[in-house]
Write an enzyme that holds these catalytic residues in place. Sequence first.
Site, mmCIF file in Angstrom:
data_model
loop_
_atom_site.group_PDB
_atom_site.id
_atom_site.type_symbol
_atom_site.label_atom_id
_atom_site.label_comp_id
_atom_site.label_asym_id
_atom_site.label_seq_id
_atom_site.Cartn_x
_atom_site.Cartn_y
_atom_site.Cartn_z
ATOM 1 N N LYS A 125 0.933 -1.435 -0.063
ATOM 2 C CA LYS A 125 0.235 0.104 -0.101
ATOM 3 C C LYS A 125 0.870 1.185 -0.120
ATOM 4 O O LYS A 125 2.111 1.161 0.535
ATOM 5 C CB LYS A 125 -0.844 0.116 1.006
ATOM 6 C CG LYS A 125 -1.964 0.946 1.042
ATOM 7 C CD LYS A 125 -3.133 -0.073 0.336
ATOM 8 C CE LYS A 125 -4.377 0.988 0.225
ATOM 9 N NZ LYS A 125 -5.668 0.252 -0.032
ATOM 10 N N ASP A 165 -6.996 4.362 -4.419
ATOM 11 C CA ASP A 165 -7.716 4.251 -3.196
ATOM 12 C C ASP A 165 -8.509 5.638 -2.986
ATOM 13 O O ASP A 165 -8.567 6.147 -3.768
ATOM 14 C CB ASP A 165 -6.771 3.791 -1.973
ATOM 15 C CG ASP A 165 -7.304 3.449 -0.780
ATOM 16 O OD1 ASP A 165 -7.929 2.089 -0.635
ATOM 17 O OD2 ASP A 165 -7.719 4.047 -0.023
HETATM 18 P P1 NDP Z 1 -12.962 7.852 -2.787
HETATM 19 O O1 NDP Z 1 -11.969 8.828 -2.659
HETATM 20 O O2 NDP Z 1 -13.550 7.429 -4.092
HETATM 21 O O3 NDP Z 1 -14.176 8.248 -2.025
HETATM 22 C C1 NDP Z 1 -13.994 8.126 -0.592
HETATM 23 C C2 NDP Z 1 -15.657 8.477 0.118
HETATM 24 O O4 NDP Z 1 -15.302 8.744 1.407
HETATM 25 C C3 NDP Z 1 -15.757 9.976 -0.193
HETATM 26 O O5 NDP Z 1 -17.222 10.125 -0.425
HETATM 27 C C4 NDP Z 1 -15.056 10.957 0.869
HETATM 28 O O6 NDP Z 1 -15.947 12.015 1.191
HETATM 29 C C5 NDP Z 1 -15.410 9.681 2.100
HETATM 30 N N1 NDP Z 1 -14.519 10.074 3.113
HETATM 31 C C6 NDP Z 1 -13.183 9.717 2.951
HETATM 32 N N2 NDP Z 1 -12.668 9.979 3.914
HETATM 33 C C7 NDP Z 1 -13.436 10.514 4.653
HETATM 34 C C8 NDP Z 1 -13.326 10.847 6.438
HETATM 35 N N3 NDP Z 1 -12.140 10.909 7.044
HETATM 36 N N4 NDP Z 1 -14.619 11.149 6.864
HETATM 37 C C9 NDP Z 1 -15.770 10.900 6.181
HETATM 38 N N5 NDP Z 1 -15.956 10.677 4.904
HETATM 39 C C10 NDP Z 1 -14.710 10.420 4.347
HETATM 40 O O7 NDP Z 1 -12.553 6.337 -2.198
HETATM 41 P P2 NDP Z 1 -12.868 4.885 -2.581
HETATM 42 O O8 NDP Z 1 -14.388 4.573 -2.617
HETATM 43 O O9 NDP Z 1 -12.093 4.294 -3.318
HETATM 44 O O10 NDP Z 1 -12.634 4.302 -1.153
HETATM 45 C C11 NDP Z 1 -13.588 4.097 0.021
HETATM 46 C C12 NDP Z 1 -12.979 3.017 0.741
HETATM 47 O O11 NDP Z 1 -12.751 1.753 0.352
HETATM 48 C C13 NDP Z 1 -11.742 3.269 1.517
HETATM 49 O O12 NDP Z 1 -11.593 2.584 2.891
HETATM 50 C C14 NDP Z 1 -10.722 2.376 0.523
HETATM 51 O O13 NDP Z 1 -9.621 1.839 1.317
HETATM 52 C C15 NDP Z 1 -11.517 1.266 0.594
HETATM 53 N N6 NDP Z 1 -11.368 0.428 -0.688
HETATM 54 C C16 NDP Z 1 -11.349 0.951 -1.941
HETATM 55 C C17 NDP Z 1 -10.886 0.298 -3.134
HETATM 56 C C18 NDP Z 1 -10.857 0.775 -4.623
HETATM 57 O O14 NDP Z 1 -10.885 -0.138 -5.505
HETATM 58 N N7 NDP Z 1 -10.966 1.815 -4.615
HETATM 59 C C19 NDP Z 1 -10.724 -1.241 -2.941
HETATM 60 C C20 NDP Z 1 -11.094 -1.729 -1.631
HETATM 61 C C21 NDP Z 1 -11.190 -0.969 -0.452
HETATM 62 P P3 NDP Z 1 -15.429 13.467 0.170
HETATM 63 O O15 NDP Z 1 -16.184 13.042 -1.242
HETATM 64 O O16 NDP Z 1 -15.831 14.537 0.917
HETATM 65 O O17 NDP Z 1 -13.995 13.273 -0.159
HETATM 66 O O1 2IT Z 2 -7.852 -1.689 -0.840
HETATM 67 C C1 2IT Z 2 -7.855 -2.122 -1.934
HETATM 68 O O2 2IT Z 2 -8.112 -3.417 -2.030
HETATM 69 C C2 2IT Z 2 -7.586 -1.117 -3.058
HETATM 70 N N1 2IT Z 2 -7.511 0.005 -2.652
HETATM 71 C C3 2IT Z 2 -7.526 -1.619 -4.470
HETATM 72 C C4 2IT Z 2 -6.170 -2.147 -4.517
HETATM 73 C C5 2IT Z 2 -5.732 -2.584 -5.858
HETATM 74 O O3 2IT Z 2 -4.532 -2.860 -6.313
HETATM 75 O O4 2IT Z 2 -6.577 -2.489 -6.827
#
Ligand code: NDP
Ligand code: 2IT
Length: 450
Positions: A125, A165
């Site tokens: 990561k 992420d």
């Molecule tokens: P994004 O940046 O696309 O979206 C994150 C969302 O969560 C936004 O709506 C953001 O608000 C909100 N957010 C982020 N931090 C905070 C906080 N501290 N307090 C309140 N709201 C918050 O990220 P992802 O959707 O990609 O990721 C979301 C979660 O999923 C994370 O935990 C990530 O690690 C996990 N994840 C992501 C994967 C991926 O493929 N993208 C894979 C597996 C897990 P705002 O819009 O205001 O910024």
């Molecule tokens: O938390 C996760 O699994 C991710 N942000 C996606 C990682 C990836 O390599 O697609």
Amino acid sequence: MAYIHNTIVDLKQSSPAQSEFYQAVEEVLESISPILDSNLNYQQQAIIQRMVEPERQIMFRVPWVDDSGNIQVNKGYRVEFNSALGPYKGGLRFHPSVNASIIKFLGFEQIFKNALTGLPIGGGKGGANFNPKGRSDNEVMRFCQSFMNELYRHIGPTTDVPAGDIGVGAREIGYMFGQYKRLTGRYDGVLTGKSLLWGGSLVRKEATGYGAVYFADHMLNARGESLQGQRCLVSGSGNVAIYAMEKLYQLGATPICCSDSSGTLYHQEGIDLKLVKQIKEQQRGSLIEYLNNHPDAVYTPTSDYPADGHAIWRYQADAAFPCATQNELTEADAETLLDNGCKTVSEGANMPSAQKAVDLFIQSSIAYGPGKAVNAGGVATSQLEMAQNASMQSWSFEQVDQKLQQIMKNIFITTIDTAREFGQPNNLVLGANIAGFRRVAHAMIEQGVV
Ligand code: NDP
Ligand code: 2IT
């Protein structure tokens, strides 16, 4: 168990002040204690001590010039945690809260998540404490180029393959890929989540959210139920939340709430997903703008959240999908969800539930799916992107979605079968942790002390 206790005491001494990392390690170690007792080989091989120490941690300065001509300096990270099963694989997070503890907790979770997919990928990561909010495209580009000026020497299509992420989506991956190509002259699959125009995979954008809903559906089917007609709370409104909501609608469920870092939105008739996509994906705006089109929706700013938790989990619903960030669901939030009759919690985010909330979910015997199983569809589809890049092919949406569905089904079966094997059929935390751990541990033993 003394062995686990001592490992954690040592860890706190050697890596001070990393609370999120300890939280992730403690959860895994506690749930694997049944196999540590019965298999002394793990202790003799020092598997736990080796697993909690990253193979390599890179920290670097990221200097860049903002639009006003001022020099900004951020801290960049890449933690290459474990390569027993394959090249390091895991996302990059750009958020002001990023620090070594957060990157290490995410990297540690990633090891077991990636193992659960059954695919040949190790865990890693990275990220930076950069805040993309309010920055122009040019500022984001200059930041990404500077970040890659250091990162490029550590990554490669068979060594370490970052992805997105929080705060890292197609725009950032594009700028980083461009700079990698310029520095190395190589056009290879060194990042995933790329644009469909130049090496990306269909379904990667949707994969984490879709996968989280596929997993919830499996949990419900195993109980003779389904998502059809269920009212759902989905926190966040980013990549994972948006495509979780899209799949929920496709399966006949209704998301009634979503949120962002400024507040929570409740729309009784169901969230207008097209509008949320427009506000968040295109305008990069705030959810409060939703009220301009739907004055009947209710918006609660974070300043009005309950002192012991979050507004979103106080709404009555059948199922909850935490899809925003770590520790976004407190013990009090969990109590309220359960009191209100919520029967399913499926974690799209990484470690969204505080440890006490997790304990409550397990005790209550609701359908509770932990992040490292539920959100593994994202990284699994990243591996499908790597496979397409390496073989110079691109598969259709249906082909990739079929593979994603099969992988999520396999993860569910592996997780529940392992939970049953240890006499705790409702404890998918134990099932996911033991199943992931065994695969990594056996690979490490076979590869010797490295
Ligand atoms: P994004 O940046 O696309 O979206 C994150 C969302 O969560 C936004 O709506 C953001 O608000 C909100 N957010 C982020 N931090 C905070 C906080 N501290 N307090 C309140 N709201 C918050 O990220 P992802 O959707 O990609 O990721 C979301 C979660 O999923 C994370 O935990 C990530 O690690 C996990 N994840 C992501 C994967 C991926 O493929 N993208 C894979 C597996 C897990 P705002 O819009 O205001 O910024
Ligand atoms: O938390 C996760 O699994 C991710 N942000 C996606 C990682 C990836 O390599 O697609």
